[in-house]
Enzyme design. Structure first.
Site, PDB file in Angstrom:
ATOM      1  N   PHE A 360       0.879  -1.170   0.000  1.00 30.12           N
ATOM      2  CA  PHE A 360       0.000   0.000   0.000  1.00 30.12           C
ATOM      3  C   PHE A 360       0.908   1.209   0.000  1.00 30.12           C
ATOM      4  O   PHE A 360       1.651   1.438   0.954  1.00 30.12           O
ATOM      5  CB  PHE A 360      -0.885   0.037   1.252  1.00 30.12           C
ATOM      6  CG  PHE A 360      -1.739   1.289   1.375  1.00 30.12           C
ATOM      7  CD1 PHE A 360      -3.109   1.206   1.273  1.00 30.12           C
ATOM      8  CD2 PHE A 360      -1.174   2.541   1.599  1.00 30.12           C
ATOM      9  CE1 PHE A 360      -3.907   2.348   1.394  1.00 30.12           C
ATOM     10  CE2 PHE A 360      -1.947   3.687   1.706  1.00 30.12           C
ATOM     11  CZ  PHE A 360      -3.324   3.591   1.603  1.00 30.12           C
ATOM     12  N   GLU A 361       0.861   1.968  -1.055  1.00 35.66           N
ATOM     13  CA  GLU A 361       1.584   3.236  -1.060  1.00 35.66           C
ATOM     14  C   GLU A 361       0.925   4.186  -2.045  1.00 35.66           C
ATOM     15  O   GLU A 361       0.417   3.776  -3.087  1.00 35.66           O
ATOM     16  CB  GLU A 361       3.078   3.068  -1.365  1.00 35.66           C
ATOM     17  CG  GLU A 361       3.415   2.464  -2.701  1.00 35.66           C
ATOM     18  CD  GLU A 361       4.921   2.316  -2.917  1.00 35.66           C
ATOM     19  OE1 GLU A 361       5.703   2.535  -1.975  1.00 35.66           O
ATOM     20  OE2 GLU A 361       5.314   1.981  -4.048  1.00 35.66           O
ATOM     21  N   ILE A 362       0.895   5.439  -1.656  1.00 37.63           N
ATOM     22  CA  ILE A 362       0.380   6.503  -2.513  1.00 37.63           C
ATOM     23  C   ILE A 362       1.530   7.489  -2.661  1.00 37.63           C
ATOM     24  O   ILE A 362       2.063   7.976  -1.657  1.00 37.63           O
ATOM     25  CB  ILE A 362      -0.843   7.188  -1.879  1.00 37.63           C
ATOM     26  CG1 ILE A 362      -1.946   6.143  -1.645  1.00 37.63           C
ATOM     27  CG2 ILE A 362      -1.355   8.320  -2.760  1.00 37.63           C
ATOM     28  CD1 ILE A 362      -3.107   6.646  -0.812  1.00 37.63           C
TER      29      ILE A 362
END
Length: 468
Positions: A360-362
């Site tokens: 999960f990364e933005i």
């Protein structure tokens, strides 16, 4: 008269000892150092003070005093030194965390549970944009959702997309970019378009030069290194495609031609869960605040897989004028923390192995495309560490943003519920359900792998969820 004679003899005797010790020390230095008159007394230990000797020259006394000042137990350790050919980072424990490893783990776990059980709202450092009434007419941020998947993972990625659509993208309709090192099948494309509803979708095949290992890799050396890691029970040690994936996500994905038109990305993986009904545009939040990286889970890595990643990083920073890339307000302390899992820090050459879990990364791809990160990645790639060890994209991304970006530009999405087995980010919000609030892992013995409190406390991260 006899007393004076005794004093002279004592002075001569003490001076002779001092000169003898200096002579011994001089043997330990090379000729180049001697030519520079480097008469440091550091080899004698910080309890040896010869400055009381009456016949010791002022220059030698001053040399001793300068050294003694540096080694004084009362002088605070510098957390970082950032200057040409002298970049170093030291853990200073500014949170005053004391006790045994077990006590520190227990205390951090308690703090984490208490923090996550405290009801939290939405970020307070920006005006949040709610879901639009008309998704077609909505002016979105320049962003895409990316997924690196294989045709065989259709069902698993399909489950993730259905959850993601319900949680976030069904309200905002951001485009998807699916990436594969092989062409996607027609069946895969047709099924995916059902999952993504009305959102635009693009299917991309990676060029071989961006995916396959470089020709410079010594395959015999690689095979031996993989065997060593395999013997240490390191997951995917012998799986060449996994090494390729780590390298691709570390320094290639943001250069994929089809992604050049985008600035922001949200990475999703097969078999992940999203537990929060997201009622604001996360990409617009990143854009408004100028954030460059967002995460939900932070944990320690397998130290045997990244033994030289940190030492090689320090080599790079101490070459030429590369020190200029380091942001003086970076989040350095959690990178070099050595209390919770000191054995990891030791094996990884001074790196705690703490990282943001990148499934999960933005992020802002313009940051990764920038000179600092790109030049650093090229250097890392030249060492072969992605194949001679198993450098993951998670520690590479984490070290990169922590060194080259202001820590205020890194954001923990505390309010977003997420799970990738066996770890969770489950906050106490009115919009989060179907997860146990405050739970870090479904296995209690993995609490020692939680790095979140280290990042918050040692790097003194501002709480943007607190009303001011």
């Amino acid at each position: 008269m006899p007393i004076l004679r005794k004093r002279k003899l004592l002075y001569i005797f003490l001076t002779a000892i001092a000169l003898f010790l200096l002579l011994i020390q001089s043997k330990l230095f090379n000729h180049e150092q001697l030519s520079k008159n480097d008469w440091s007394l550091t080899s004698f230990g910080d309890k040896f003070d010869f400055s009381y000797l009456p016949n010791l020259s002022d220059s030698l006394k001053n040399t001793y005093n300068r050294w003694n000042l540096k080694s004084s137990n009362t002088e605070p350790l510098q957390a970082s030194i950032i200057e040409p050919n002298n970049v170093q980072f030291n853990f200073v424990n500014n949170a005053n965390n004391r006790g045994t490893r077990e006590e520190i783990i227990e205390r951090n776990a308690k703090k984490y549970t208490e923090l996550m059980n405290t009801e939290v709202g939405k970020p307070q450092d920006a005006s949040l944009v709610p879901p639009p009434e008309d998704k077609q007419a909505y002016t979105r941020a320049n962003a895409t959702i990316i997924a690196l998947v294989r045709n065989s993972e259709l069902t698993k990625i399909g489950q993730s997309i259905r959850r993601f659509q319900k949680s976030f993208n069904g309200k905002f309709n951001y485009p998807y970019t699916f990436i594969n090192d092989e062409p996607f099948t027609d069946r895969f494309k047709q099924k995916i378009k059902k999952y993504t509803e009305n959102a635009p979708v693009e299917f991309v095949t990676i060029k071989s030069e961006a995916w396959k290992k470089p020709s410079s890799i010594d395959e015999e050396k690689e095979a031996k290194a993989m065997q060593v890691m395999y013997d240490h029970n390191i997951a995917y040690a012998k799986k060449g495609s996994y090494h390729n994936m780590c390298r691709f996500y570390s320094g290639q994905f943001y250069n994929v031609p089809e992604l050049q038109k985008y600035k922001y990305y949200w990475r999703i993986e097969p078999q992940v869960h999203f537990y929060t009904d997201v009622t604001y545009d996360v990409f617009k939040y990143m854009e408004t605040t100028g954030k460059i990286y967002g995460f939900t889970v932070s944990l320690y890595d397998i130290e045997e897989s990244i033994k030289t990643l940190w030492p090689e990083t320090l080599k790079f920073l101490n070459m030429g004028d590369n020190y200029k890339y380091v942001n003086k307000n970076g989040s350095f302390q959690w990178l070099v923390e050595n209390l919770q899992n000191p054995h990891k820090n030791k094996i990884a050459g001074g790196y705690s192995t703490c990282h943001y879990w990148s499934n999960f990364e933005i992020g802002d791809m313009d940051f990764f495309r920038g000179e600092a990160y790109n030049n650093w990645f090229k250097y890392l790639d030249s060492t072969g560490g992605f194949y001679y060890e198993r450098w993951g994209d998670a520690p590479v991304h984490s070290i990169g943003v922590s060194l080259f970006a202001d820590k205020s530009k890194i954001h923990w999405f505390r309010d977003l519920g997420y799970n990738h087995d066996p770890y969770y980010n489950c906050a106490n919000t009115p919009f989060t359900s179907h997860c146990v609030v405050g739970k870090f892992s479904r296995y209690e013995h993995l609490n020692d792998q939680n790095c979140l409190m280290n990042w918050l406390e040692y790097d003194k991260i501002k709480d943007v969820y607190k009303r001011t």
